[in-house]
Design a protein around this motif. Structure first.
Motif, short mmCIF file in Angstrom:
data_model
loop_
_atom_site.label_atom_id
_atom_site.label_comp_id
_atom_site.label_asym_id
_atom_site.label_seq_id
_atom_site.Cartn_x
_atom_site.Cartn_y
_atom_site.Cartn_z
N ASP A 128 0.95 -1.16 0.00
CA ASP A 128 0.14 0.00 0.03
C ASP A 128 0.74 1.40 0.02
O ASP A 128 1.62 1.60 1.06
CB ASP A 128 -0.93 0.03 1.04
CG ASP A 128 -1.88 -1.04 1.15
OD1 ASP A 128 -2.98 -0.93 0.35
OD2 ASP A 128 -1.77 -2.25 1.95
N HIS A 129 0.57 1.95 -1.10
CA HIS A 129 1.48 3.31 -1.27
C HIS A 129 0.59 4.61 -0.48
O HIS A 129 -0.43 4.34 -0.26
CB HIS A 129 1.74 3.58 -2.60
CG HIS A 129 2.50 2.69 -3.40
ND1 HIS A 129 4.08 2.85 -3.26
CD2 HIS A 129 2.32 1.34 -3.73
CE1 HIS A 129 4.52 1.95 -3.90
NE2 HIS A 129 3.55 0.90 -4.21
N ALA A 130 1.40 5.57 -0.34
CA ALA A 130 0.63 6.80 0.15
C ALA A 130 -0.27 7.42 -1.02
O ALA A 130 -0.15 7.02 -2.05
CB ALA A 130 1.64 7.90 0.51
N ALA A 131 -1.34 8.01 -0.58
CA ALA A 131 -2.38 8.55 -1.45
C ALA A 131 -1.79 9.43 -2.42
O ALA A 131 -0.74 10.07 -2.21
CB ALA A 131 -3.56 9.18 -0.79
N LEU A 132 -2.06 9.01 -4.01
CA LEU A 132 -1.61 10.11 -4.99
C LEU A 132 -2.10 11.34 -4.78
O LEU A 132 -3.28 11.75 -4.56
CB LEU A 132 -2.12 9.47 -6.24
CG LEU A 132 -1.44 7.97 -6.61
CD1 LEU A 132 -2.23 7.63 -8.20
CD2 LEU A 132 0.18 8.35 -6.84
N THR A 133 -1.28 12.14 -5.16
CA THR A 133 -1.53 13.60 -4.86
C THR A 133 -2.29 13.81 -6.50
O THR A 133 -1.91 13.00 -7.29
CB THR A 133 -0.52 14.62 -4.82
OG1 THR A 133 0.54 14.60 -5.87
CG2 THR A 133 0.05 14.43 -3.59
N THR A 134 -2.88 15.04 -6.61
CA THR A 134 -3.62 15.18 -7.95
C THR A 134 -3.10 16.49 -8.65
O THR A 134 -3.63 17.08 -9.52
CB THR A 134 -5.27 15.40 -7.74
OG1 THR A 134 -5.48 16.50 -6.89
CG2 THR A 134 -5.67 14.28 -7.53
N ASP A 135 -1.68 16.60 -8.41
CA ASP A 135 -1.09 17.82 -9.03
C ASP A 135 -0.25 17.51 -10.14
O ASP A 135 0.59 18.20 -10.52
CB ASP A 135 -0.30 18.72 -8.08
CG ASP A 135 0.67 17.68 -7.18
OD1 ASP A 135 0.91 16.60 -7.50
OD2 ASP A 135 1.07 18.42 -6.12
N GLY A 136 0.00 16.33 -10.57
CA GLY A 136 0.70 15.79 -11.67
C GLY A 136 2.10 15.54 -11.58
O GLY A 136 2.97 15.34 -12.40
N VAL A 137 2.39 15.11 -10.15
CA VAL A 137 3.60 14.95 -9.68
C VAL A 137 3.90 13.36 -10.07
O VAL A 137 3.11 12.50 -9.26
CB VAL A 137 4.05 15.41 -8.35
CG1 VAL A 137 5.38 14.95 -7.86
CG2 VAL A 137 4.02 16.85 -8.36
N TRP A 138 4.89 12.95 -10.64
CA TRP A 138 5.20 11.57 -10.63
C TRP A 138 5.57 10.84 -9.37
O TRP A 138 6.42 11.34 -8.55
CB TRP A 138 6.33 11.16 -11.80
CG TRP A 138 6.06 11.46 -13.09
CD1 TRP A 138 6.38 12.53 -13.85
CD2 TRP A 138 5.29 10.78 -13.89
NE1 TRP A 138 6.10 12.33 -15.20
CE2 TRP A 138 5.40 11.26 -15.30
CE3 TRP A 138 4.47 9.37 -14.16
CZ2 TRP A 138 4.62 10.62 -16.41
CZ3 TRP A 138 4.11 8.77 -14.92
CH2 TRP A 138 3.77 9.36 -16.07
N VAL A 139 5.30 9.55 -9.18
CA VAL A 139 5.49 8.69 -8.22
C VAL A 139 6.17 7.50 -8.77
O VAL A 139 5.51 6.66 -9.45
CB VAL A 139 4.37 8.33 -7.18
CG1 VAL A 139 4.71 7.38 -6.01
CG2 VAL A 139 3.71 9.80 -6.44
#
Length: 292
Positions: free
Chosen positions: A78-89
């Motif tokens: 389980d990863h941290a929640a994705l942000t919605t600002d277009g930053v790659w993870v």
């Protein structure tokens, strides 16, 4: 068993210093040869067919054990929640790993999730809050030529997931990012459920969004007498959205299949009317005006 020698058409097996004949003997009345009974003291002699069956059973048992071992090695990450600002993870993967990336949306809007990898044949899914898959995505990248795919949805507020579906073969890495654009939406409650309708106000424009997982949006208005009705509906996407108009008994009056700049004027009797919008997901605007 110490040694074995072959002589003529007969085989002599030496066992514990005593010899036992294992071979052929003539059938009755000059018939075809028959197997000579095997003699064994304190030891079971297996035929070739018996050995094949034993090997097959052992192979099945080994494969079943291997499958169980692989199943037991499956890992959820389980990863941290994705942000919605277009930053790659970035994420590194190993065999038998399932990677979950949650998304939390606070309002209605358009979500685009982009996934990219240089690994050939990686499977991804977009899931709702109950982990039900909405769309599958397979990427076939290689070094120097990454493959890229998008999940695009119009969504209600809630929790969603992007999942990498691990397998027993692939290892490597990929990256994922999310972009969310909120949209104006005047809908109140679940207007598309069981024809429970949101009332419209004469002359007031309504902004709505057809979202993933819903059948449509339903609105209503009431005329107190026979009136001239001016109805305007406009789809804000390229796909096909449709409008069906019903009378007070929910009997269909007509359906409009193109809402790009749709305008209609007609005289209607007093009573209740319902408007149902459905079709391709995305935003629209709706307005009605009553003349004298």
């Amino acid at each position: 068993m110490q040694d074995a020698v072959e002589k003529g058409f007969r085989r002599v097996v030496k066992l514990d210093k005593k010899c036992y004949n294992v071979g052929k003997r003539k059938g009755a009345a000059g018939g075809a040869e028959e197997d000579e009974p095997m003699k064994c003291r304190g030891m079971q002699v297996w035929t070739a067919m018996g050995r094949k069956w034993i090997c097959a059973l052992l192979t099945i048992a080994l494969l079943a054990g291997a499958g169980t071992a692989l199943a037991d090695e499956t890992v959820r990450i389980d990863h941290a929640a994705l942000t919605t600002d277009g930053v790659w993870v970035e994420a590194a993967i190993k065999a038998q790993e399932y990677h979950y990336f949650p998304l939390e949306l606070a309002e209605v809007g358009k979500l685009t999730v982009r996934v990219q990898t240089t690994v050939d044949g990686l499977p991804f899914q977009f899931l709702d809050a109950d982990l039900r898959p909405w769309q599958d995505l397979y990427l076939y990248g290689c070094i120097g030529a990454p493959d890229t795919g998008d999940f695009v949805f119009y969504l209600e507020p809630g929790t969603y997931y992007v999942r990498y579906n691990g397998d027993s073969v692939h290892a490597g890495d990929f990256r994922v990012k999310a972009i969310f654009s909120p949209l104006a939406c005047d809908e109140i409650g679940e207007s598309g459920e069981d024809f429970s309708a949101m009332p419209l106000t004469d002359g007031a424009a309504v902004s709505g969004v057809l979202t993933e997982g819903e059948d449509g949006d339903v609105y209503s208005f009431v005329l107190d007498a026979e009136r001239e009705l001016h109805l305007v509906c406009n789809s804000e996407i390229e796909g096909q959205q449709m409008l069906t108009v019903y009378d007070g008994d929910m009997v269909e009056m007509y359906t409009q299949y193109d809402l790009h700049g749709f305008v209609r004027e007609e005289k209607l009797e007093a009573g209740a009317y319902y408007l149902r919008l459905y079709g391709a997901k995305g935003p629209y605007t709706l307005r009605y005006e009553v003349g004298k």
